[in-house]
Design a protein around this motif. Structure first.
Motif, short mmCIF file in Angstrom:
data_model
loop_
_atom_site.label_atom_id
_atom_site.label_comp_id
_atom_site.label_asym_id
_atom_site.label_seq_id
_atom_site.Cartn_x
_atom_site.Cartn_y
_atom_site.Cartn_z
N ALA A 229 0.85 -1.20 0.00
CA ALA A 229 0.00 0.00 0.00
C ALA A 229 0.88 1.25 0.00
O ALA A 229 0.61 2.22 -0.72
CB ALA A 229 -0.94 -0.01 1.21
N LEU A 230 1.95 1.21 0.78
CA LEU A 230 2.86 2.36 0.82
C LEU A 230 3.54 2.54 -0.55
O LEU A 230 3.69 3.66 -1.05
CB LEU A 230 3.90 2.16 1.92
CG LEU A 230 4.84 3.33 2.16
CD1 LEU A 230 4.07 4.63 2.41
CD2 LEU A 230 5.78 3.05 3.33
N VAL A 232 2.36 1.67 -3.55
CA VAL A 232 1.38 2.19 -4.51
C VAL A 232 1.14 3.68 -4.27
O VAL A 232 1.09 4.48 -5.21
CB VAL A 232 0.06 1.39 -4.41
CG1 VAL A 232 -1.08 2.11 -5.15
CG2 VAL A 232 0.25 0.00 -4.98
N ASN A 233 1.05 4.02 -3.02
CA ASN A 233 0.86 5.42 -2.64
C ASN A 233 2.00 6.30 -3.16
O ASN A 233 1.79 7.37 -3.72
CB ASN A 233 0.78 5.46 -1.11
CG ASN A 233 0.45 6.84 -0.60
OD1 ASN A 233 1.16 7.79 -0.88
ND2 ASN A 233 -0.64 6.93 0.15
N LYS A 234 3.23 5.82 -3.00
CA LYS A 234 4.40 6.62 -3.43
C LYS A 234 4.53 6.62 -4.96
O LYS A 234 4.94 7.62 -5.55
CB LYS A 234 5.69 6.03 -2.84
CG LYS A 234 5.77 6.14 -1.34
CD LYS A 234 6.65 7.30 -0.94
CE LYS A 234 7.03 7.23 0.53
NZ LYS A 234 6.47 8.34 1.29
N GLY A 237 0.43 7.91 -6.27
CA GLY A 237 -0.29 8.99 -5.60
C GLY A 237 -1.29 8.43 -4.59
O GLY A 237 -1.67 7.26 -4.65
N SER A 238 -1.74 9.32 -3.70
CA SER A 238 -2.51 8.83 -2.55
C SER A 238 -3.94 8.43 -2.89
O SER A 238 -4.57 7.66 -2.17
CB SER A 238 -2.52 9.89 -1.45
OG SER A 238 -2.99 11.11 -1.99
N GLY A 239 -4.47 8.91 -4.03
CA GLY A 239 -5.87 8.60 -4.33
C GLY A 239 -6.09 7.22 -4.93
O GLY A 239 -7.24 6.84 -5.19
N VAL A 240 -5.02 6.48 -5.16
CA VAL A 240 -5.14 5.22 -5.91
C VAL A 240 -5.43 4.05 -4.97
O VAL A 240 -4.74 3.85 -3.98
CB VAL A 240 -3.86 4.98 -6.74
CG1 VAL A 240 -3.89 3.62 -7.41
CG2 VAL A 240 -3.69 6.08 -7.78
N ILE A 260 -4.47 -2.21 -8.81
CA ILE A 260 -4.70 -0.83 -8.38
C ILE A 260 -5.93 -0.31 -9.11
O ILE A 260 -6.27 -0.80 -10.20
CB ILE A 260 -3.49 0.09 -8.66
CG1 ILE A 260 -3.12 0.06 -10.15
CG2 ILE A 260 -2.31 -0.31 -7.80
CD1 ILE A 260 -2.11 1.13 -10.52
#
Ligand code: DAH
Length: 344
Positions: A229-230, A232-234, A237-240, A260
């Motif tokens: 999750a971290l 994918v976020n990096k 972006g955080s909305g994914v 995703i």
């Protein structure tokens, strides 16, 4: 008149005629070498001076010097004329002109995504390791709980080099290679090229993966989810969004594939009233395979039975396509500068 005096006169006359016809610096240089050079015509005549009777020497010596001075003057005059002419046509260096910008290279989008992926995991404490592209059957299959004749081998479309040697079909052999050498706890990512005998619009015979694995005490699937999750976020972006679907891999149990939420339609599944082309209306895109390391893998590397860990393998081309909105896989390998120079 002495024969040498005649020769000298003749030399100056012909030098004068020749100098007059000169129009370029290169010709002038030829002229200089031929008349005034160390092995030139003048030196040739002067060499005869030594053999003259003593009474003739002073007079002829003076004549020779005169001839030399005359030819040198012809040379100097022509040199000045050519130099002045040049200055007229070509102005001196213009320091106000902007400099020429040398074309500079950029890294390939695949390299960029691979580096960025590794950097994200390195920031979480993962080491980075690389292994051989020509791999032993043992590490590519056997040690990963895929024995000979296992049906899972069919999925891999392997290029064999010999019976026991092949082009690695995935980066997972790095799990066995590293664990064999290193005791837990460990966290490693292994980027690299992989090969499969497969080529069409959505497959190239060579592509890239990043393998990741972590082994320690009491590692759970929740740890795997948190780490991914971290990532994918990096990366996106955080909305994914991120979801896991049950799957099967011989070297993990349980296994999953992670998706995703679609970058193009933001997970809605449709765009402008039509099903989204990228996610085919599902709202989700697969980016990796993962799971908890199978006990058979730990056994193959000689780890204790109570070892726990997770592993994942992600497709670099896939991630690059999603991240940059590239719709055709083949663009990565055509080396069209119009494509490549867009990744600054
Ligand atoms: N090696 C798999 C493949 O190439 C991907 C993969 C799946 C890697 C699950 C893993 C994993 O580490 O746990 O298809």
């Amino acid at each position: 008149m002495h024969v040498m005096e005649e020769e000298l006169q003749h030399l100056v006359t012909s030098a004068r005629a020749e100098a007059e016809a000169i129009g370029e610096p290169a010709q002038l240089e030829e002229f200089r070498v031929r008349y005034l050079g160390r092995k030139g015509l003048l030196s040739g005549i002067l060499r005869g001076l030594g053999a003259l009777p003593a009474m003739d020497k002073p007079r002829l010596g003076a004549k020779a010097n005169e001839a030399k001075a005359a030819i040198e003057e012809l040379y100097a005059a022509k040199n000045a004329a050519l130099g002045a002419g040049r200055a007229h046509v070509r102005p001196a260096l213009d320091l106000s002109l902007p400099g020429r910008q040398p074309a500079h290279g950029r890294s390939h989008p695949i390299s960029r995504v691979m580096r960025e992926t590794c950097a994200i995991f390195a920031a979480m404490g993962f080491d980075i390791a690389e292994g051989p592209n020509v791999e032993l059957d043992y590490y590519n299959f056997e040690a990963l709980n895929i024995p000979a004749h296992h049906p899972a081998r069919d999925m891999h479309d392997t290029f064999y080099v010999t019976d026991s040697l092949l082009l690695r079909t995935h980066t997972s052999p790095m799990q066995a290679r590293i664990m064999e050498k290193q005791q837990p706890p460990l966290r490693v990512v292994a980027p690299g090229q992989v090969y499969r005998c497969d080529s069409d619009i959505t497959h190239t015979p060579m592509f890239h993966q990043v393998e990741g694995f972590l082994v320690d005490k009491n590692v759970s699937f929740a740890d795997l989810k948190g780490v991914l999750a971290l990532f994918v976020n990096k990366m996106f972006g955080s909305g994914v969004g991120l979801r896991f679907r049950p799957s099967f891999f011989p070297f993990t149990e349980p296994s999953a594939e992670a998706d995703i939420s679609c970058i193009l339609c933001s997970g809605k599944g449709h765009r402008n009233g039509e099903p989204c082309r990228i996610c085919k209306g599902t709202g989700w895109l697969e980016i990796l395979g993962c799971g908890m390391v199978d006990p058979n893998v730990f056994a193959a590397v000689g780890y204790p039975e109570d070892s726990t860990g997770f592993a994942f393998g992600l497709g670099v081309e896939r991630i690059a396509m999603l991240k940059y909105g590239i719709t055709d896989l083949r663009m990565f390998y055509e080396n069209d500068l119009r494509f490549l120079t867009q990744f600054a």
